[in-house]
Design an enzyme around this catalytic site. Sequence first.
Site, PDB file in Angstrom:
ATOM      1  N   LYS A  73      41.144  32.502-110.899  1.00 13.29           N
ATOM      2  CA  LYS A  73      40.135  31.705-110.170  1.00 13.29           C
ATOM      3  C   LYS A  73      39.324  32.634-109.274  1.00 13.29           C
ATOM      4  O   LYS A  73      39.898  33.529-108.626  1.00 13.29           O
ATOM      5  CB  LYS A  73      40.874  30.645-109.352  1.00 13.29           C
ATOM      6  CG  LYS A  73      39.976  29.640-108.654  1.00 13.29           C
ATOM      7  CD  LYS A  73      40.837  28.580-107.954  1.00 13.29           C
ATOM      8  CE  LYS A  73      40.033  27.515-107.261  1.00 13.29           C
ATOM      9  NZ  LYS A  73      40.889  26.515-106.583  1.00 13.29           N
ATOM     10  N   SER A 148      39.808  21.792-107.548  1.00 13.87           N
ATOM     11  CA  SER A 148      38.736  22.745-107.680  1.00 13.87           C
ATOM     12  C   SER A 148      38.974  23.826-108.737  1.00 13.87           C
ATOM     13  O   SER A 148      38.036  24.550-109.073  1.00 13.87           O
ATOM     14  CB  SER A 148      38.493  23.420-106.326  1.00 13.87           C
ATOM     15  OG  SER A 148      39.646  24.132-105.927  1.00 13.87           O
ATOM     16  N   SER A 172      44.332  21.190-106.010  1.00 16.68           N
ATOM     17  CA  SER A 172      43.398  21.895-106.893  1.00 16.68           C
ATOM     18  C   SER A 172      43.997  22.595-108.097  1.00 16.68           C
ATOM     19  O   SER A 172      43.255  23.021-108.981  1.00 16.68           O
ATOM     20  CB  SER A 172      42.601  22.920-106.098  1.00 16.68           C
ATOM     21  OG  SER A 172      41.546  22.266-105.464  1.00 16.68           O
TER      22      SER A 172
HETATM   23  N1  GLN Z   1      40.177  18.193-103.659  1.00 14.88           N
HETATM   24  C1  GLN Z   1      40.754  18.734-102.454  1.00 14.88           C
HETATM   25  C2  GLN Z   1      39.668  19.190-101.511  1.00 14.88           C
HETATM   26  O1  GLN Z   1      38.531  19.097-101.873  1.00 14.88           O
HETATM   27  C3  GLN Z   1      41.715  19.833-102.763  1.00 14.88           C
HETATM   28  C4  GLN Z   1      41.059  21.128-102.981  1.00 14.88           C
HETATM   29  C5  GLN Z   1      42.030  22.246-103.172  1.00 14.88           C
HETATM   30  O2  GLN Z   1      43.215  22.033-103.383  1.00 14.88           O
HETATM   31  N2  GLN Z   1      41.508  23.446-103.036  1.00 14.88           N
HETATM   32  O3  GLN Z   1      39.934  19.624-100.432  1.00 14.88           O
END
Ligand code: GLN
Length: 471
Positions: A73, A148, A172
């Site tokens: 990532k 994400s 994410s």
């Molecule tokens: N969807 C969550 C957020 O927007 C989790 C994101 C993540 O785990 N980086 O914060």
Amino acid sequence: MKSFDVLQSELAEGKTTCENITREYLGRIEEKRHLNALLSVFPEKALEQARAVDKKYHEGNAGALAGMVVTIKDLICMKEERVTCGSKILENFISLYDATVVQRLRSADAVIIGKNNMDEFAMGSSTENSAYGRVKLPQDEDRVPGGSSGGSAVAVCTGMSTTSLGSDTGGSIRQPAAFCGVVGLKPTYGRVSRYGLVAYASSFDSIGPLALTAKDAASVLQVIAGHDANDSTSAKVSVPDYHAQMNKEVKGLRVGIPKEYFGEALDSEIRQSVEKKIDLLRSNGAVLEEVSLPHTEYTIATYYILATAEASSNLARYDGARYGFRSAATSDLSDMYSKSRSEGFGAEVKRRIMLGTYVLSAGYYDAYYRKGQKVRRLIKEDFDHAFQSVDCLLTPTSPSTSFKAGDKMDDPLQMYLSDIYTTSVNLAGIPGISIPCGTDHQGLPIGMQILGPHFGESTILKVADFFETAS
Ligand code: GLN
């Protein structure tokens, strides 16, 4: 798609080489370019590394991950490669060093082939918030792959890499794994070094693998887990042999079903699929028990207060002076700061910086941030209490399957609600794995989560592996 154990046996039988394997992945990356899962690909470096691994392999001294091709990532640093975090503000930023996880993968002879697209600074649940365009769900390109780490999940699901490293602050790794039908493991907070991970919310962030199977996730975790002197939050807890728990029975295992995770928000097809898996455990001798996590209803609010507070502080460093993008037409220093940040960050990141700054500001700190910390403690205690009577918990990963691109972009609250079953895990710091659990009537993958107590990765990997072999 071939899992790592298949690639390993093909290597052992002399049917292929790391170089060939790498070429196959490069071919698929080319074929699937339109899915937009990767922000950088380094074919020459990867092939060179693969040839070096082949040489070691023939000499009999290759590492544990020889034959595995990995994508990373794009918020994990790799020396001399871009690390954009999906943001315009870091568009041309080149990392000066390797993250510890990258070093460890390389020393185990995994070949790193490219870097994955993602929601900007890991903020989002759909990978639509990338400054480099959205990532498409392979099963239906009008839909989102989750986020994400959407680029990571798509890369694994379509064979652009054997595994990928993602990050999980509130779901994410697990939620995109669920949307794409792959395995995603968020380790215990502190299990894996974050040296070289660009911070979103430091008391939540974890690095973990996305893979096709629980065994493959275990192989990656085995290599990246463990204390690192460069990360003072990495725990000095010994790393067990995760593979020792594979191919095991679940007889006598105590499995908790948190009743709050099966409420009205849950799609009925997902409920039925998870219930089928519960029955499978029961018929194999596991002891099922309903448990309660009474503070569940506060998780989304608590997470979005605390994570944005930490983000507003972490993202203060992108000021146009030290990193990446600087606005061209600025008159003085404060104008330079404000224009660089206004032009460099996308809408969701700005929203979160504002929210986080607000909850930390004088007069509101006690009402939001401090209160949030107290509720976080209660949520953690709910889990501590549950794990006194059960070995693991079983829940859906997400209340719905993949949604259409654009559906939730104008309604941030709806987007935040997609994290209803995942954020509690980060608030508590415990490990969780999402595994495939069938498909809905549209053929879209459903995900199921297995949660364990702190440093209980062996147990959740064992249960995940059981489902793969039993179903
Ligand atoms: N969807 C969550 C957020 O927007 C989790 C994101 C993540 O785990 N980086 O914060």
